[in-house]
Design a protein around this motif. Structure first.
Motif, PDB file in Angstrom:
ATOM      1  N   HIS A 162       0.977  -1.239  -0.179  1.00 23.92           N
ATOM      2  CA  HIS A 162       0.049  -0.008  -0.114  1.00 23.92           C
ATOM      3  C   HIS A 162       0.929   1.216  -0.001  1.00 23.92           C
ATOM      4  CE1 HIS A 162      -2.652   2.866   2.316  1.00 23.92           C
ATOM      5  NE2 HIS A 162      -3.101   2.923   1.212  1.00 23.92           N
ATOM      6  N   VAL A 163       0.620   2.271  -0.767  1.00 26.07           N
ATOM      7  CA  VAL A 163       1.448   3.472  -1.015  1.00 26.07           C
ATOM      8  C   VAL A 163       0.652   4.588  -0.503  1.00 26.07           C
ATOM      9  CG1 VAL A 163       3.070   2.534  -2.787  1.00 26.07           C
ATOM     10  CG2 VAL A 163       0.749   3.637  -3.425  1.00 26.07           C
ATOM     11  N   ARG A 164      -0.706   4.574  -0.823  1.00 27.22           N
ATOM     12  CA  ARG A 164      -1.285   5.944  -0.157  1.00 27.22           C
ATOM     13  C   ARG A 164      -2.749   5.652  -0.659  1.00 27.22           C
ATOM     14  NH1 ARG A 164       1.160   8.673  -4.502  1.00 27.22           N
ATOM     15  NH2 ARG A 164      -0.380   9.645  -5.749  1.00 27.22           N
ATOM     16  N   ASP A 165      -3.709   6.230   0.185  1.00 26.69           N
ATOM     17  CA  ASP A 165      -5.215   6.409  -0.276  1.00 26.69           C
ATOM     18  C   ASP A 165      -5.658   5.184  -0.723  1.00 26.69           C
ATOM     19  OD1 ASP A 165      -5.025   9.237   0.430  1.00 26.69           O
ATOM     20  OD2 ASP A 165      -4.239   9.554  -1.566  1.00 26.69           O
ATOM     21  N   GLY A 166      -5.360   4.177  -0.237  1.00 28.70           N
ATOM     22  CA  GLY A 166      -5.750   2.816  -0.724  1.00 28.70           C
ATOM     23  C   GLY A 166      -5.261   2.383  -1.978  1.00 28.70           C
ATOM     24  N   TYR A 167      -4.347   3.083  -2.462  1.00 23.22           N
ATOM     25  CA  TYR A 167      -3.506   2.550  -3.668  1.00 23.22           C
ATOM     26  C   TYR A 167      -2.369   1.408  -3.400  1.00 23.22           C
ATOM     27  CZ  TYR A 167      -6.018   6.272  -6.440  1.00 23.22           C
ATOM     28  OH  TYR A 167      -6.897   6.965  -6.881  1.00 23.22           O
ATOM     29  N   ASP A 170     -15.263   0.920   3.027  1.00 23.04           N
ATOM     30  CA  ASP A 170     -15.079   2.158   3.960  1.00 23.04           C
ATOM     31  C   ASP A 170     -13.972   1.996   4.883  1.00 23.04           C
ATOM     32  OD1 ASP A 170     -17.264   3.014   2.910  1.00 23.04           O
ATOM     33  OD2 ASP A 170     -18.659   2.577   4.066  1.00 23.04           O
ATOM     34  N   GLY A 171     -13.024   3.158   4.732  1.00 23.51           N
ATOM     35  CA  GLY A 171     -11.977   2.828   6.026  1.00 23.51           C
ATOM     36  C   GLY A 171     -11.083   1.865   5.500  1.00 23.51           C
ATOM     37  N   ALA A 172     -11.092   1.066   4.481  1.00 22.90           N
ATOM     38  CA  ALA A 172      -9.866   0.114   4.236  1.00 22.90           C
ATOM     39  C   ALA A 172      -8.585   0.476   4.243  1.00 22.90           C
ATOM     40  CB  ALA A 172     -10.287  -0.717   2.986  1.00 22.90           C
ATOM     41  N   ALA A 173      -8.285   1.757   3.536  1.00 28.13           N
ATOM     42  CA  ALA A 173      -7.089   2.336   3.461  1.00 28.13           C
ATOM     43  C   ALA A 173      -6.357   2.711   4.816  1.00 28.13           C
ATOM     44  CB  ALA A 173      -7.070   3.504   2.520  1.00 28.13           C
ATOM     45  N   THR A 174      -7.410   3.226   5.600  1.00 24.82           N
ATOM     46  CA  THR A 174      -6.812   3.716   7.170  1.00 24.82           C
ATOM     47  C   THR A 174      -6.380   2.330   7.783  1.00 24.82           C
ATOM     48  OG1 THR A 174      -8.946   3.467   7.867  1.00 24.82           O
ATOM     49  CG2 THR A 174      -8.304   5.591   7.074  1.00 24.82           C
ATOM     50  N   ARG A 175      -6.715   1.262   7.529  1.00 25.21           N
ATOM     51  CA  ARG A 175      -6.377   0.210   8.406  1.00 25.21           C
ATOM     52  C   ARG A 175      -5.097  -0.397   8.072  1.00 25.21           C
ATOM     53  NH1 ARG A 175     -11.740  -0.419   7.763  1.00 25.21           N
ATOM     54  NH2 ARG A 175     -11.693  -2.483   6.357  1.00 25.21           N
ATOM     55  N   MET A 176      -4.318   0.109   6.936  1.00 21.96           N
ATOM     56  CA  MET A 176      -3.130  -0.424   6.322  1.00 21.96           C
ATOM     57  C   MET A 176      -2.119   0.775   6.381  1.00 21.96           C
ATOM     58  SD  MET A 176      -4.032  -2.276   2.926  1.00 21.96           S
ATOM     59  CE  MET A 176      -4.851  -0.930   2.152  1.00 21.96           C
ATOM     60  N   ALA A 177      -0.844   0.417   6.991  1.00 22.65           N
ATOM     61  CA  ALA A 177       0.115   1.458   6.800  1.00 22.65           C
ATOM     62  C   ALA A 177       0.562   1.818   5.240  1.00 22.65           C
ATOM     63  CB  ALA A 177       1.330   0.825   7.511  1.00 22.65           C
ATOM     64  N   ALA A 178       1.146   2.996   5.227  1.00 19.46           N
ATOM     65  CA  ALA A 178       1.304   3.267   3.788  1.00 19.46           C
ATOM     66  C   ALA A 178       2.885   3.494   3.590  1.00 19.46           C
ATOM     67  CB  ALA A 178       0.926   4.759   3.379  1.00 19.46           C
ATOM     68  N   ALA A 179       3.424   2.827   2.763  1.00 23.44           N
ATOM     69  CA  ALA A 179       5.162   2.667   2.439  1.00 23.44           C
ATOM     70  C   ALA A 179       5.400   3.966   1.622  1.00 23.44           C
ATOM     71  CB  ALA A 179       5.125   1.297   1.801  1.00 23.44           C
ATOM     72  N   SER A 180       6.319   4.622   1.970  1.00 20.09           N
ATOM     73  CA  SER A 180       6.782   5.627   1.431  1.00 20.09           C
ATOM     74  C   SER A 180       7.905   5.308   0.214  1.00 20.09           C
ATOM     75  CB  SER A 180       7.083   6.905   2.127  1.00 20.09           C
ATOM     76  OG  SER A 180       8.387   6.435   3.077  1.00 20.09           O
ATOM     77  N   PHE A 181       8.218   5.849  -0.528  1.00 22.24           N
ATOM     78  CA  PHE A 181       9.356   5.492  -1.493  1.00 22.24           C
ATOM     79  C   PHE A 181      10.570   6.445  -1.091  1.00 22.24           C
ATOM     80  CE2 PHE A 181       5.987   4.482  -4.332  1.00 22.24           C
ATOM     81  CZ  PHE A 181       6.367   3.435  -5.031  1.00 22.24           C
ATOM     82  N   ALA A 182      11.727   5.849  -1.060  1.00 24.81           N
ATOM     83  CA  ALA A 182      13.102   6.298  -0.541  1.00 24.81           C
ATOM     84  C   ALA A 182      13.485   7.407  -1.598  1.00 24.81           C
ATOM     85  CB  ALA A 182      14.168   5.422  -0.608  1.00 24.81           C
ATOM     86  N   GLN A 183      14.011   8.427  -0.998  1.00 26.43           N
ATOM     87  CA  GLN A 183      14.343   9.654  -1.769  1.00 26.43           C
ATOM     88  C   GLN A 183      15.802   9.309  -2.505  1.00 26.43           C
ATOM     89  OE1 GLN A 183      12.626  12.532  -2.737  1.00 26.43           O
ATOM     90  NE2 GLN A 183      10.968  11.076  -1.746  1.00 26.43           N
ATOM     91  N   GLN A 184      16.652   8.509  -1.774  1.00 25.93           N
ATOM     92  CA  GLN A 184      17.846   7.970  -2.403  1.00 25.93           C
ATOM     93  C   GLN A 184      18.042   6.677  -2.685  1.00 25.93           C
ATOM     94  OE1 GLN A 184      21.101   9.901  -0.046  1.00 25.93           O
ATOM     95  NE2 GLN A 184      22.572   8.784  -0.993  1.00 25.93           N
ATOM     96  N   GLU A 185      18.643   6.431  -3.634  1.00 26.41           N
ATOM     97  CA  GLU A 185      18.662   5.163  -4.342  1.00 26.41           C
ATOM     98  C   GLU A 185      19.761   4.355  -3.434  1.00 26.41           C
ATOM     99  OE1 GLU A 185      20.193   3.571  -8.599  1.00 26.41           O
ATOM    100  OE2 GLU A 185      17.995   4.138  -8.553  1.00 26.41           O
TER     101      GLU A 185
END
Length: 338
Positions: free
Chosen positions: A71-76, A129-144
């Motif tokens: 999960h990256v954000r907003d349920g995506y 409803d609320g499915a996205a809020t029950r998962m953590a969101a993984a962020s992309f690293a800025q540095q490779e």
């Protein structure tokens, strides 16, 4: 050790096993421990579509998992295209709807947002409803990550998990025939079913997406494991995912040259075998020795392709330095799009 492309396996393969939450011993490094926990909560399993393989499993505490996503954000959700791809009547199709399993064992439906065959990436959005809020969101690293950096993946190898595999970045500029971009080569434990899972740094940030392994072990027929894996770089995945979420297909630059390797004295260099489109319009000629693009030295065709995909946009003007005869020339090329 010799290997053939027949040993190259995309990681999405169905398996039926009991799913259990993995109890991990608390690492001494709290940063890594926290990163693993965040990555686990963002990870989902891609469930096998209902059918003969899944019949009779409901209510028995068993699930059929064919791949991994996160999960990256907003349920995506991001996963590998081949982890959801289905074969129907001899044709490959991408389902509009899939079902995913969270690490808390909640089963959720998800609808296709978009897919890129170019980089083997698919994006879905969970429903409910609320499915996205029950998962953590993984962020992309800025540095490779760099060669030798420690990384880990969370996924469902052989249909079991969430399991955590640790390893290191090997060659960050590997090319395989399964995608159009470069890949990270990994020294990391991965199996059938890890496909589409995130590759994370110690902070739990996404630095890549698991793509394939080269077969080293066979377990129960078609299910395989290896420490020789490959991942799509995170910066490319982020670009693809953002475009698909916005309802667009990402476009990549095209220069319009074909290269060949030639030997000049004691050194091998790349020469223009053919020029068309933007390259021809910019003055590049057949036989020119390609030296650099935007002051970045080019030593092979894969490096040029990688530069165009990752560091340029269609319509951008770039300077190209070539050797024509015994004189260097600097040309301006307006890149096309593909």
């Amino acid at each position: 050790m010799r290997c053939s492309w027949r040993n190259l396996l995309l990681l999405g393969s169905a398996a039926v096993l009991l799913v259990a939450s993995a109890a991990l011993a608390e690492p001494a490094d709290h940063r890594l421990s926290s990163g693993i926990e965040r990555a686990k909560r963002a990870t989902v399993g891609i469930l096998q579509p209902e059918g003969p393989d899944a019949r009779g499993l409901a209510g028995e505490g068993r699930f059929s998992l064919r791949g991994t996503g996160f999960h990256v954000r907003d349920g995506y959700l991001v996963t590998a295209r081949h982890a959801v791809e289905l074969e129907e009547a001899g044709k490959s199709t991408i389902p509009q709807e899939i079902r995913v399993l969270t690490t808390t064992l909640e089963e959720l439906p998800a609808t296709l947002t978009g897919v890129s065959a170019f980089l083997d990436i698919a994006v879905y959005r969970v429903n409910g409803d609320g499915a996205a809020t029950r998962m953590a969101a993984a962020s992309f690293a800025q540095q490779e990550p760099e060669p030798g950096d420690e990384v880990f993946t969370v996924g469902y190898p052989l249909g079991w998990g969430p399991a955590v595999g640790f390893g290191r970045i090997g060659n960050p500029n590997t090319f395989l025939p399964t995608v159009e971009s470069r890949l990270f080569q990994l020294d990391l434990s991965a199996c059938s079913g890890n496909s589409g899972g995130g590759l994370f740094n110690a902070d739990g940030e996404v630095v890549g997406v698991m793509h394939a392994i080269i077969q080293t072990e066979t377990i129960q027929g078609e299910r395989r494991c290896s420490r020789f894996g490959f991942a799509v770089p995170g910066r490319l995945v982020q670009r693809i995912a953002n475009a698909l979420i916005q309802g667009a297909q990402p476009r990549f630059s095209k220069m319009g040259i074909q290269l060949k390797v030639v030997k000049m004295r004691t050194r091998w260099m790349v020469a223009v075998a053919d020029a068309s489109g933007p390259a021809l319009e910019g003055g590049i000629q057949k036989g020119d020795i390609l030296l650099a693009i935007e002051n970045t030295e080019i030593t092979d065709a894969a490096q040029l392709k990688n530069y165009l995909i990752e560091r340029t946009e269609p319509g951008q003007k770039v300077t190209v330095r070539v050797l024509r005869g015994d004189k260097e020339q600097v040309l301006s090329v307006t890149l096309g799009g593909a």
